[in-house]
Design an enzyme around this catalytic site. Structure first.
Site, PDB file in Angstrom:
ATOM      1  N   ASP A 148       0.855  -1.188   0.000  1.00  0.00           N
ATOM      2  CA  ASP A 148       0.000   0.000   0.000  1.00  0.00           C
ATOM      3  C   ASP A 148       0.897   1.246   0.000  1.00  0.00           C
ATOM      4  O   ASP A 148       2.113   1.161   0.132  1.00  0.00           O
ATOM      5  CB  ASP A 148      -0.968  -0.036   1.199  1.00  0.00           C
TER       6      ASP A 148
ATOM      7  N   GLU B  39     -10.296   6.968   4.907  1.00  0.00           N
ATOM      8  CA  GLU B  39      -9.233   6.405   5.737  1.00  0.00           C
ATOM      9  C   GLU B  39      -9.264   6.994   7.156  1.00  0.00           C
ATOM     10  O   GLU B  39     -10.341   7.204   7.717  1.00  0.00           O
ATOM     11  CB  GLU B  39      -7.880   6.576   5.043  1.00  0.00           C
TER      12      GLU B  39
END
Ligand code: BGC
Ligand code: BGC
Length: 802
Positions: free
Chosen positions: A301, A496
């Site tokens: 990621d 997020e």
């Protein structure tokens, strides 16, 4: 607490289930081609394949010196720094990079070009914005998910991109997590059902020796593993769980995604028992390449390797050695390339490991079709195509969950004059949420969604078609008194960790104030709640006559009106079919709380969702966010369980059997049986069958004061009628209730407690139902409710009819 965690972060592969990438992924033609390509590559070119750079920090000419294997457009990156660049600019960007990669001397290797098309191709103006995954989980329809993924793939392909970072297979366990909405459900069952169809929709089936069929793009299941299992729902945190829980809950739909041919898997930022996944070889290699049989590419990621001990954004041999094949690098990609090359030359990354990673990347490039032209590239009619919007609208309809509908205020009647209030009513951006144009989904207006429709606009259109009218009034003021008011409100967009919460208390007051003020004026109120998760909204639920959880529905707001507004004939055009894929909290601090937990006591359980056939009034809820229990009269049976201290006993002439488990059971002589059945939610009801004479259902507890002015209200359904009188007993007093229980659909029955004459209601320890053979009765809910003063059924003696 977390510090005291001693469990290891080493997985034992033999505990994990088996899966396998389709054999064609490693078919002989593909593998021969991979070897051929690798034979001509320099070590620099090989290392370059391991690097993915964000378009915010790379230009095509960089590829002359840095032969990177992939680029991505991160959440806030766009062509020329423009978030909302038109489709043609995205295509030009992709083409320019692709040309630069393949025209470099000696190279024929195209780029993988990735983007987060996680609810449609939502970085591009004019694209269809589908509901976020939480809504698709509520819809729970694998065919719908496959179709949505297929439509999204076409829109991505039209802009020259060949990779989307989807599906998210997280199993969010603590709804304070800011990414809860990216997951389908708190329970892995839905991920297992939806993961394969999602992957097939994006990619189509893998093909032997050639790329994906036209209009398909490569997917990436993410984030491996347990991104939804972090302590306190902290984004990028640590999941302190056993290996068993990792497998049973968080492995989620990965095996199904792998079996369906998913070409890449993205590693989670988060960790397991203190070890970041990005550096966890036992999971990324021993498990993923062992029992899970994954032959595609593992991508890290966004700079997540920087969090592995000893690593930095520009240097992390440990990630490669653990099993990461490609780094997702934000700005540091140049130095990361240089350092990785140096690590290979110094032997810190072995040549076999480098070759293995490069082979996987090339294999995936071949299998995804990156080497072949994409026929849909430049076909911008795919973006927001009418059939894609129709699909999104259908998804919106299916995702809505009805939590309350007092007095049948919904559907809105034909000809009704309806006030539509709340600043979110005419704001597609709130309905779209995060990952829309920008990473956080902020800074968008309706003008950014050409071809989209707000919830207000959909209501306006449908009401006018029904002969009524709607008035948009964000602040709730009106000139002509409306027949009903729809208040649209919810969470402002986030993504997020920006969305992480400390409690589930929904703080903004705009919606609540509107609902209260309209209700105070005697206007029936309908709440449409936009949110990325269930939140504690008891005050709002109390102030609304009907409450709809609409999640983050996206650009096709007309789907809300399809369900809320009746047709000209007065009947609903579409019924509610959405079911909660996350448990709804009773208090603001009730988290984590998931189906199957010990002491599970949500306000609305997993699987809950009313339809227009349900006639259910909601009791007043506690408005104290900390209150452990809703205050108010006792509940005997709710959410599929008998509520302590009440418990169930089945009786007949041979004695009593106390039922401890929700499964099937019968009375000692077998006169009466009980089994769980589906009501408003899965297994939320019990069916009692009086197979012989003399059966008695007894709900008992310690002596309890039932002295107030209450009705005993229960939700029931008659599956087969009784051949004689049915009696309800409160202590020693009994009434005939056979005449009240007539409905073969779910319905409510209420009996005033004052009808039970001659019993001391301050000390009641049993409530019983006695019936002759034949009766089959399902009960979903039994509780005391403020008395409606209904007429009393005929009284009888405790032992009649025996
Ligand atoms: C997210 C991923 C996403 C990536 C690229 C990361 O921060 O965790 O889900 O795919 O950024 O935008
Ligand atoms: C990027 C996102 C990424 C995030 C992670 C943002 O700047 O645009 O794609 O997920 O950073 O921190």
């Amino acid at each position: 607490m977390a510090a005291a965690q001693t469990t290891s972060a080493r997985a034992n592969p033999s505990n994990w289930p088996q899966a396998s990438s389709p054999a064609v992924l490693t078919g002989p033609r593909t593998e021969a081609r991979v070897r051929e390509l690798m034979a001509t590559m320099t070590v620099e070119e090989k290392v370059g394949q391991l690097i993915q750079a964000d378009i915010g920090s790379i230009v095509p000419s960089d590829l002359q010196r840095y032969p990177v294997g992939s680029i991505l457009a991160g959440g806030s990156s766009g062509p020329g720094g423009q978030d909302k660049a038109p489709a043609a600019a995205w295509l030009a960007l992709a083409n320019n990079f692709q040309a630069a990669a393949t025209s470099r001397t000696g190279s024929q290797i195209p780029l993988l070009i990735g983007i987060d098309a996680v609810h449609g191709h939502t970085n591009i103006p004019g694209a269809t914005v589908f509901p976020h995954n939480i809504g698709l989980g509520a819809a729970g329809d694998p065919e719908l998910v496959e179709a949505i993924a297929g439509a999204t793939a076409q829109e991505v392909a039209a802009t020259g991109f060949n990779w989307t970072f989807a599906p998210t297979l997280a199993v969010p366990r603590d709804d304070r997590w800011g990414r809860t909405y990216e997951g389908f459900s708190e329970d892995p069952e839905l991920q297992r059902r939806l993961a394969g169809p999602y992957v097939l929709g994006l990619q189509g089936p893998l093909r032997d020796g050639e790329g994906l069929a036209p209009g398909h793009v490569m997917g990436s299941a993410k984030h491996f593993l347990a991104d939804g299992g972090t302590l306190d729902g902290r984004d990028r945190g640590d999941a302190p769980v056993s290996e068993r829980e990792l497998i049973d809950i968080h492995l989620s739909g990965y095996p199904q995604a792998i079996d369906a041919g998913v070409l890449s898997i993205m590693v989670s930022f988060s960790g397991w028992n203190g070890v970041k996944h990005t550096g966890n070889r036992s999971l990324l290699t021993d498990v993923l390449r062992g029992p899970l049989g994954f032959d595609g590419l593992v991508i890290g990621d966004w700079d997540a390797h920087a969090f592995v001990p000893g690593c930095r954004p520009d240097s992390c041999a440990a990630a490669v050695n653990a099993g990461v094949d490609m780094f997702m690098a934000a700005n540091s990609w140049k130095a990361l390339y240089d350092n990785t090359l140096a690590q290979v030359k110094a032997g810190q990354i072995s040549t076999p490991r480098l070759d293995e990673a490069v082979a996987r990347i090339l294999r995936v490039k071949l299998a995804s079709g990156a080497f072949e032209p994409q026929p849909l590239a430049g076909n911008f009619t795919r973006l927001g195509a009418p059939e894609h919007r129709a699909l999104a609208r259908e998804a919106v309809r299916q995702s809505l969950v009805l939590l309350k509908n007092d007095g049948g205020v919904l559907p809105l009647k034909p000809g009704a004059r309806v006030l539509v209030a709340g600043s979110a009513a005419d704001d597609i951006a709130t309905a779209a949420g995060g990952w829309t144009f920008s990473w956080q989904g902020t800074g968008n207006t309706n003008a950014d969604f050409p071809g989209g429709q707000s919830i207000w606009s959909g209501l306006d259109e449908a009401l006018r078609a029904s002969g009524g009218r709607a008035e948009l009034s964000p602040d709730g003021a009106f000139t002509q008194r409306p027949d009903a008011a729809v208040v649209v409100f919810g969470e402002a967009p986030y993504a997020e960790f920006y969305g992480d919460l400390d409690t589930l208390d929904f703080a903004p007051v705009e919606g609540l104030e509107l609902l209260r003020s309209l209700k105070a004026q005697g206007i029936p109120t309908i709440a449409v709640f936009l949110s990325g998760r269930p939140l504690w909204v008891n005050p709002e639920i109390n102030a609304a006559d009907a409450f709809v959880a609409a999640w983050l529905p996206g650009s096709e707001g007309g789907g809300v009106a399809d369900v809320l507004v009746a047709g000209a004939d007065g009947r609903a055009r579409h019924d509610f079919s959405g079911r909660l894929s996350f448990s709804w909290p009773r208090t603001a601090g009730q988290t984590p709380q998931n189906r199957g937990d010990a002491g599970y006591d949500p306000l609305f359980p997993f699987g809950f969702g009313l339809t227009y056939r349900d006639r259910v009034g909601a009791p007043a809820l506690s408005e104290d966010p900390e209150a452990p229990e809703a205050s108010g009269p006792p509940r005997l049976f709710a959410s599929g369980r008998f509520v302590a201290p009440w418990s169930l006993t089945l009786q007949d002439e041979r004695g009593s059997f106390r039922v401890e488990q929700p499964g099937r059971a019968s009375s000692p002589a077998g006169r009466l049986t009980v089994e769980p059945v589906d009501g408003a939610a899965q297994e939320s009801a019990r069916r009692f069958q009086f197979v012989g004479a003399g059966g008695v259902i007894a709900i008992g507890g310690p002596p309890t004061d039932l002295g107030g002015d209450f009705d005993l209200t229960f939700r029931y359904r008659i599956d087969a009628p009784a051949a004689g009188p049915v009696r309800l007993l409160l202590g020693n007093a009994a009434v005939y209730i056979g005449e009240l229980l007539t409905s073969s659909d779910w319905d409510l029955a209420s009996i005033p407690l004052s009808c039970f004459v001659g019993v001391d209601r301050s000390r009641i320890s049993t409530v019983k139902i006695a019936a002759p053979a034949g009766l089959s009765l399902s009960i979903e809910d039994a509780r005391l409710t403020p008395s409606q003063g209904a007429a009393c059924p005929v009284q009888t003696g405790p032992n009649d009819g025996r």
